[in-house]
Design an enzyme around this catalytic site. Structure first.
Site, PDB file in Angstrom:
ATOM      1  N   LYS A  94       0.838  -1.207  -0.003  1.00 25.09           N
ATOM      2  CA  LYS A  94       0.126   0.117   0.155  1.00 25.09           C
ATOM      3  C   LYS A  94       0.901   1.468   0.020  1.00 25.09           C
ATOM      4  CE  LYS A  94      -0.081  -0.127   5.199  1.00 25.09           C
ATOM      5  NZ  LYS A  94      -1.064  -0.603   6.202  1.00 25.09           N
ATOM      6  N   TYR A 133      14.285  31.014   4.292  1.00 25.49           N
ATOM      7  CA  TYR A 133      13.155  31.854   4.906  1.00 25.49           C
ATOM      8  C   TYR A 133      13.348  32.010   6.582  1.00 25.49           C
ATOM      9  CZ  TYR A 133      10.530  31.076   0.496  1.00 25.49           C
ATOM     10  OH  TYR A 133      10.072  31.140  -0.668  1.00 25.49           O
ATOM     11  N   MET A 144      10.297  24.653  -0.029  1.00 26.37           N
ATOM     12  CA  MET A 144       9.398  24.007  -0.868  1.00 26.37           C
ATOM     13  C   MET A 144      10.331  22.931  -1.766  1.00 26.37           C
ATOM     14  SD  MET A 144       5.981  24.900  -3.092  1.00 26.37           S
ATOM     15  CE  MET A 144       5.121  25.962  -1.906  1.00 26.37           C
TER      16      MET A 144
HETATM   17  C1  LIG Z   1      -0.285  -1.623   6.879  1.00 28.33           C
HETATM   18  C2  LIG Z   1      -0.525  -2.870   7.463  1.00 28.33           C
HETATM   19  C3  LIG Z   1       0.287  -3.987   7.672  1.00 28.33           C
HETATM   20  C4  LIG Z   1       1.709  -3.878   7.637  1.00 28.33           C
HETATM   21  O1  LIG Z   1       2.383  -3.134   8.705  1.00 28.33           O
HETATM   22  P1  LIG Z   1       3.931  -2.916   9.023  1.00 28.33           P
HETATM   23  O2  LIG Z   1       4.039  -2.543  10.426  1.00 28.33           O
HETATM   24  O3  LIG Z   1       4.110  -2.079   8.024  1.00 28.33           O
HETATM   25  O4  LIG Z   1       4.458  -4.302   8.838  1.00 28.33           O
HETATM   26  C5  LIG Z   1      -0.483  -4.922   8.055  1.00 28.33           C
HETATM   27  N1  LIG Z   1      -1.592  -5.270   8.069  1.00 28.33           N
HETATM   28  C6  LIG Z   1      -2.743  -4.112   7.974  1.00 28.33           C
HETATM   29  C7  LIG Z   1      -3.942  -4.383   8.256  1.00 28.33           C
HETATM   30  C8  LIG Z   1      -2.033  -3.027   7.738  1.00 28.33           C
HETATM   31  O5  LIG Z   1      -2.927  -2.072   7.384  1.00 28.33           O
END
Ligand SMILES: *Cc1c(COP(=O)(O)O)cnc(C)c1O
Length: 379
Positions: free
Chosen positions: A47, A272, A320
Site C-alpha cells: 500500500k 526563510y 518547498m
Molecule cells: C499496513 C498494514 C500492515 C503492515 O504493517 P507494517 O507495520 O508496515 O509491517 C499489516 N496489516 C494491516 C492491516 C495494515 O494496514
C-alpha cells in the site's frame, strides 16, 4: 554517470530521485520468513505506493515470493491489474459501496468488517455473477475496523450463509506488537477463542493472519498461517527495539544534486525566516529537494545529509523545492550528488533518523515521498 543523467532529464527543481534496491526487499522478506514456520504464507503489503518505494516495481519484485499483495485502495488495484500482475490481491480496509463493482470485477479479495458490509459485497457479487473471496476482520484490540469481539461469532455465522462470497480468511491487526506488555498475546488468545467457537459450528478458514512486521518477528503459532509485513520488507524498523532481533537493509536511497554553491560571509543568513546566520564564512550549497518532495520541514535543525562520506548539517529551513547544506570549508561543485537518505562511504542517514529529527515515524517519511520523484531501480 547514468543516474545523474537520468535525474537531470527529469528537470529541476524536481531533481531528487530515489534509488530502489529490489534485491534487498526480497532478502528482507527472507529474513522475516525465517521467524515463521516453513509453511507460513506471506501477504506483502505494498500500500501507499509500496511505502513510497514504487508500487509496480515493488509488487513485481515481491510477487514471485509471496501469496498475496496487500493494497489499500481501488486505485492501487487498477495499477496492478493494468500491468497484469497475477498474484492475488487483497484490499485492506473498507470500501464505500460505489467502489465495489470495479474491485469485484477485478477479482480482488476483500476485507469485510461487518455483517452489513458482507451483505453489500454479496449482493454486488451476485449481481455480476461473481464469487468474491473475503477475509473477515475482527477487532481484537486495534479499535478501528473489524467486527467487535463480542459480535464476531454471531456475525460470521450469518456471513457464512450469504451467496456470492466465500470466506477464505479470518484476520485481525496488532496495534503494539513491538511491545512486551502481553497485549498482543491477549489478542491472539481472543482470536483463538473466536476461531475455536466457529470451528465448533463447522466454519473454518483457509487463511488466518494477524502479524504486521513486528508481529512476524514475535508471534509464531499454528493459529495463524500467513503474515502481512510492510515496513520491514523495505528494510526499516517499526521500532528501534527490533533492530537487535532481525537485520533488514533499507531498500531506498534518496539523492539529489547541488544546484548552486556560494561562499557567504559571517552574519549572512540563509533561507526563510533567516533562522540560519553564518557565524563565520562558510560555503552553502542549494540542493534540489524540499518539503514538496517529502523531505520533512520539521527536521531542519537536526538533519544531516551525506556528501562524499561526511554528514553535513543543513543551513536554515527546508523550503518547498530546496534545502541548503552548510558545507563549511569544503569545496563542493554544482551538479554533485548529495544523499538525503541512505549510506555512502561508511556513513549513513536512515529514514528512521530523519523521522526522529522531525518528530515522526519512518512510515511517514517514506510514504510521504512525492510520487513525482523518479524511482530508479538498481539491479
Ligand atoms: C499496513 C498494514 C500492515 C503492515 O504493517 P507494517 O507495520 O508496515 O509491517 C499489516 N496489516 C494491516 C492491516 C495494515 O494496514
Amino acid at each position: 554517470m547514468p543516474l545523474s543523467t537520468l535525474s537531470r532529464s527529469t528537470g529541476t527543481p524536481h531533481g531528487a530521485w530515489a534509488e530502489i534496491r529490489l534485491d534487498r526487499m526480497v532478502e528482507n522478506l527472507r529474513v522475516l520468513k525465517s521467524f515463521q514456520s516453513a509453511q507460513t504464507r506471506v501477504m506483502a503489503i505494498v500500500k501507499a505506493n509500496a511505502y513510497g518505494h514504487g508500487l509496480l516495481e515493488a509488487a513485481r519484485a515481491l510477487s514471485p515470493h509471496v501469496d498475496y499483495l496487500g493494497v489499500s485502495s481501488p486505485r492501487e488495484v487498477r495499477v496492478l491489474k493494468e500491468h497484469k500482475l497475477e498474484t492475488p490481491i487483497f484490499l485492506l480496509g473498507r470500501l464505500f459501496p460505489e467502489d465495489l463493482p470495479s474491485v469485484i470485477l477485478d477479482g480482488v479479495t476483500l476485507s469485510v468488517s461487518s455483517y452489513e458490509e458482507a451483505c453489500a459485497v454479496s449482493e454486488a457479487s451476485l449481481a455480476r455473477g461473481r464469487k468474491t473471496l473475503i477475509h473477515v476482520k475482527i477487532d481484537t484490540g486495534m479499535g478501528r475496523l473489524g467486527i467487535p469481539f463480542g459480535l464476531a461469532v454471531k456475525s460470521i455465522e450469518k456471513i457464512a450463509s450469504l451467496g456470492g462470497i466465500e470466506m477464505e480468511g479470518l484476520y485481525t491487526h496488532f496495534p503494539s506488537a513491538e511491545r512486551e506488555d502481553g497485549f498482543t498475546e491477549s489478542q491472539v488468545w481472543d482470536f483463538t477463542i473466536i476461531l475455536r467457537a466457529l470451528e465448533k459450528k463447522g466454519i473454518t478458514f483457509a487463511l488466518r493472519h494477524a502479524a504486521n512486521s513486528a508481529g512476524a518477528l514475535k508471534i509464531r503459532t499454528p493459529i495463524f498461517n500467513m503474515i502481512r509485513p510492510g515496513l520491514m520488507l523495505y528494510g526499516l524498523y517499526p521500532d528501534d527495539s527490533l533492530r537487535a532481533t532481525a537485520q533488514v537493509l533499507p531498500a531506498l536511497t534518496l539523492k539529489s544534486r547541488i544546484l548552486q554553491v556560494k561562499r557567504i560571509p559571517a552574519g549572512h543568513s540563509v533561507g526563510y525566516g533567516r533562522s540560519f546566520m553564518a557565524e563565520k564564512p562558510c560555503t552553502v550549497g542549494t540542493v534540489a529537494c524540499g518539503y514538496s518532495h517529502g523531505y520533512p520541514f520539521a527536521a531542519a535543525s537536526q538533519a544531516r545529509v551525506l556528501y562524499q562520506g561526511q554528514r553535513l548539517a543543513l543551513a536554515g529551513r527546508v523550503s518547498m523545492d530546496y534545502l541548503a547544506v552548510n558545507f563549511g570549508d569544503l569545496r563542493p561543485q554544482a551538479g554533485e550528488e548529495v544523499t538525503l537518505i541512505g549510506e555512502e562511504g561508511g556513513v549513513s542517514v536512515s529514514a528512521s533518523e530523519l523521522a526522529s529529527w522531525s518528530g515522526t515515524i519512518p512510515y511517514e517519511i517514506v510514504t510521504g515521498l512525492s510520487a513525482f520523484i523518479p524511482r530508479i531501480v538498481i539491479p
